[in-house]
Design a protein around this motif. Structure first.
Motif, PDB file in Angstrom:
ATOM      1  N   SER A 111       0.830  -1.205   0.000  1.00 24.30           N
ATOM      2  CA  SER A 111       0.000   0.000   0.000  1.00 24.30           C
ATOM      3  C   SER A 111       0.863   1.253   0.000  1.00 24.30           C
ATOM      4  O   SER A 111       0.587   2.221  -0.716  1.00 24.30           O
ATOM      5  N   PRO A 265     -15.359   2.625   1.052  1.00 21.12           N
ATOM      6  CA  PRO A 265     -14.338   1.593   0.832  1.00 21.12           C
ATOM      7  C   PRO A 265     -14.865   0.171   0.944  1.00 21.12           C
ATOM      8  O   PRO A 265     -14.435  -0.704   0.205  1.00 21.12           O
ATOM      9  N   ASP A 266     -15.814  -0.082   1.870  1.00 14.33           N
ATOM     10  CA  ASP A 266     -16.351  -1.442   1.994  1.00 14.33           C
ATOM     11  C   ASP A 266     -17.132  -1.820   0.737  1.00 14.33           C
ATOM     12  O   ASP A 266     -17.009  -2.936   0.223  1.00 14.33           O
ATOM     13  N   LEU A 268     -16.689  -0.496  -2.198  1.00 12.52           N
ATOM     14  CA  LEU A 268     -15.720  -0.608  -3.278  1.00 12.52           C
ATOM     15  C   LEU A 268     -15.100  -2.006  -3.294  1.00 12.52           C
ATOM     16  O   LEU A 268     -14.957  -2.618  -4.361  1.00 12.52           O
ATOM     17  N   ASP A 269     -14.745  -2.534  -2.126  1.00 11.59           N
ATOM     18  CA  ASP A 269     -14.148  -3.872  -2.082  1.00 11.59           C
ATOM     19  C   ASP A 269     -15.125  -4.927  -2.582  1.00 11.59           C
ATOM     20  O   ASP A 269     -14.726  -5.877  -3.273  1.00 11.59           O
ATOM     21  N   ILE A 272     -15.197  -4.616  -6.348  1.00  7.16           N
ATOM     22  CA  ILE A 272     -13.967  -5.169  -6.926  1.00  7.16           C
ATOM     23  C   ILE A 272     -14.047  -6.698  -6.970  1.00  7.16           C
ATOM     24  O   ILE A 272     -13.753  -7.318  -7.999  1.00  7.16           O
ATOM     25  N   ASP A 273     -14.441  -7.324  -5.863  1.00  3.37           N
ATOM     26  CA  ASP A 273     -14.536  -8.789  -5.830  1.00  3.37           C
ATOM     27  C   ASP A 273     -15.521  -9.300  -6.883  1.00  3.37           C
ATOM     28  O   ASP A 273     -15.253 -10.292  -7.572  1.00  3.37           O
ATOM     29  N   LEU A 349      -4.279  -5.757  -5.513  1.00  3.81           N
ATOM     30  CA  LEU A 349      -5.436  -5.149  -4.863  1.00  3.81           C
ATOM     31  C   LEU A 349      -5.155  -3.704  -4.478  1.00  3.81           C
ATOM     32  O   LEU A 349      -6.026  -2.822  -4.620  1.00  3.81           O
ATOM     33  N   ALA A 350      -3.942  -3.432  -4.008  1.00  6.65           N
ATOM     34  CA  ALA A 350      -3.597  -2.058  -3.636  1.00  6.65           C
ATOM     35  C   ALA A 350      -3.655  -1.134  -4.846  1.00  6.65           C
ATOM     36  O   ALA A 350      -4.156  -0.006  -4.760  1.00  6.65           O
ATOM     37  N   ARG A 353      -7.449  -0.708  -5.881  1.00  5.31           N
ATOM     38  CA  ARG A 353      -8.167   0.181  -4.955  1.00  5.31           C
ATOM     39  C   ARG A 353      -7.787   1.643  -5.196  1.00  5.31           C
ATOM     40  O   ARG A 353      -8.646   2.529  -5.207  1.00  5.31           O
ATOM     41  N   SER A 357     -10.729   3.999  -6.650  1.00  6.41           N
ATOM     42  CA  SER A 357     -11.297   4.991  -5.727  1.00  6.41           C
ATOM     43  C   SER A 357     -11.157   6.399  -6.298  1.00  6.41           C
ATOM     44  O   SER A 357     -12.044   7.241  -6.105  1.00  6.41           O
TER      45      SER A 357
END
Length: 388
Positions: A111, A265-266, A268-269, A272-273, A349-350, A353, A357
């Motif tokens: 990150s 962010p939650d 967004l995750d 993404i998944d 993932l970093a 994100r 974002s």
């Protein structure tokens, strides 16, 4: 964060299917047809095809199915990368190398690396969208993914054109492989070696410098040999760059096409998944049978090839819907499972994100798009977006 739907009317054939057909006009219809024949099916000339997520996960966690036998990834990559990279290893040597590499990819470290490398590119991208400019997200991702891999292998900061060049070189090598490939030709191996030797030289120079602010310097501190560091750099270059660069435009397109709200962010995750499930970054995985076994209800013997149709396993779960949780057998299956779960997942993932974002903090829409042809991982050749 609340993107608007694309202005384009919905098509009977969704854009993701169009990307797969552009990349693999013959193989993709065959793979999807095989999904209708059952959870496991033996296909002459191809191997034993797995279309079920639970069976796929069982194979990936079973040491009788290997990455270093006939018909496995070793047939493709050992002639290019050598015998000692995670892509083509098994057993104690694989576990030992993996243990050395894992501390280099902790979420906190990657990150920080991504934040440092992408600070200025993301600031520029954010400003362009805020001004209402039309941005080719594919080109932007190539530059950013190239910049991250340059830092990873020890090249430091590079101009945009150099990042594009490095990405294009990696894409050229990966695109030599198709869904039906068993091995590369002598000519393809020679081309790939020329590209990866240059990457290896850069990585080895950083390794020998021993600067622990670089990934290569940290590899030396972790006790990896120069040969192991070179091999790892080549593997990261081939797998990590294209995975991220191809995925983010597809993620943004899915969000726009479905009018999906991304409000934290939650959320967004979860998006993404779900986008990873639909796009399936690794649409097919290969294993070689080392001992007699059962794959589902199909008996296999040593030397058989098992082809895990990850895309079929994932798409059986239905259309894009971030509100629906993934069942345990499907979770992150496209990054592998067990001892071969992708070690670079935290870095990927970093990056995803960070870029997503930034982009999805604007009300973006797709202006135009063009599918890429002649590529292994289906993707857009161009995806032009703007913010309103």
């Amino acid at each position: 964060m609340s993107p608007a739907p694309s202005a384009a009317p919905p098509s009977r054939l969704d854009h993701e299917a169009r990307l797969y057909l552009a990349a693999h006009p013959l193989a993709y219809p065959l793979v999807r047809l095989l999904a209708r024949l059952g959870p496991v099916v033996r296909v002459p000339g191809l191997g034993v095809v797995v279309n079920d997520a639970a069976v796929a996960r069982a194979v990936l966690n079973d040491e009788r199915f290997r990455k270093d036998g006939p018909g496995s990834p070793a047939d493709l990559w050992t002639p290019v990368l050598g015998p000692s990279v995670l892509l083509n290893m098994e057993g104690p040597d694989h576990l030992a190398l993996r243990r050395k590499l894992m501390p280099l990819f902790t979420p906190a470290y990657v990150s920080g690396l991504v934040a440092d490398v992408l600070r200025e590119p993301l600031k520029a991208l954010d400003a362009r969208l805020a001004r209402g400019e039309t941005v080719d997200l594919v080109d932007a991702m190539r530059v950013m993914a190239g910049a991250v891999i340059c830092r990873t292998i020890g090249l430091g900061e590079v101009p945009e054109e150099r990042a594009r060049e490095l990405f294009a070189e990696g894409e050229r090598v990966v695109s030599m492989v198709s869904l039906r490939s068993r091995r590369l030709s002598d000519r393809q191996v020679a081309i790939a070696r020329r590209v990866l030797d240059r990457i290896g030289d850069i990585a080895q120079a950083a390794y020998e410098a021993g600067d622990e602010s670089t990934v290569m310097g940290r590899m030396r501190a972790q006790g990896l040999s120069a040969a192991e560091a070179r091999g790892a750099a080549g593997a990261f270059f081939l797998t990590g760059t294209e995975t991220v660069a191809t995925f983010v435009p597809r993620l943004v397109a899915l969000v726009c096409d479905h009018g999906t709200t991304v409000d934290g962010p939650d959320r967004l995750d979860r998006v993404i998944d779900e986008a990873m499930r639909v796009t399936t970054p690794t649409p097919v995985m290969l294993r070689s049978v080392a001992e007699p076994a059962l794959v589902g209800e199909v008996a296999v013997r040593p030397g058989d090839r098992v082809l895990i149709a990850t895309h079929n396993c994932a798409r059986a779960h239905g259309p894009f819907d971030p509100s629906r949780p993934h069942p345990p057998e499907l979770r992150h299956l496209w990054f592998g499972a067990g001892p071969h779960f992708c070690i670079g997942y935290p870095l990927a993932l970093a990056e995803i994100r960070a870029v997503a974002s930034t982009v999805l903090s604007h009300r973006v829409r797709v202006v135009r798009r063009r599918a890429a042809r002649g590529v292994l991982i289906p993707t857009y050749e161009h995806l032009w977006i703007t913010a309103s």
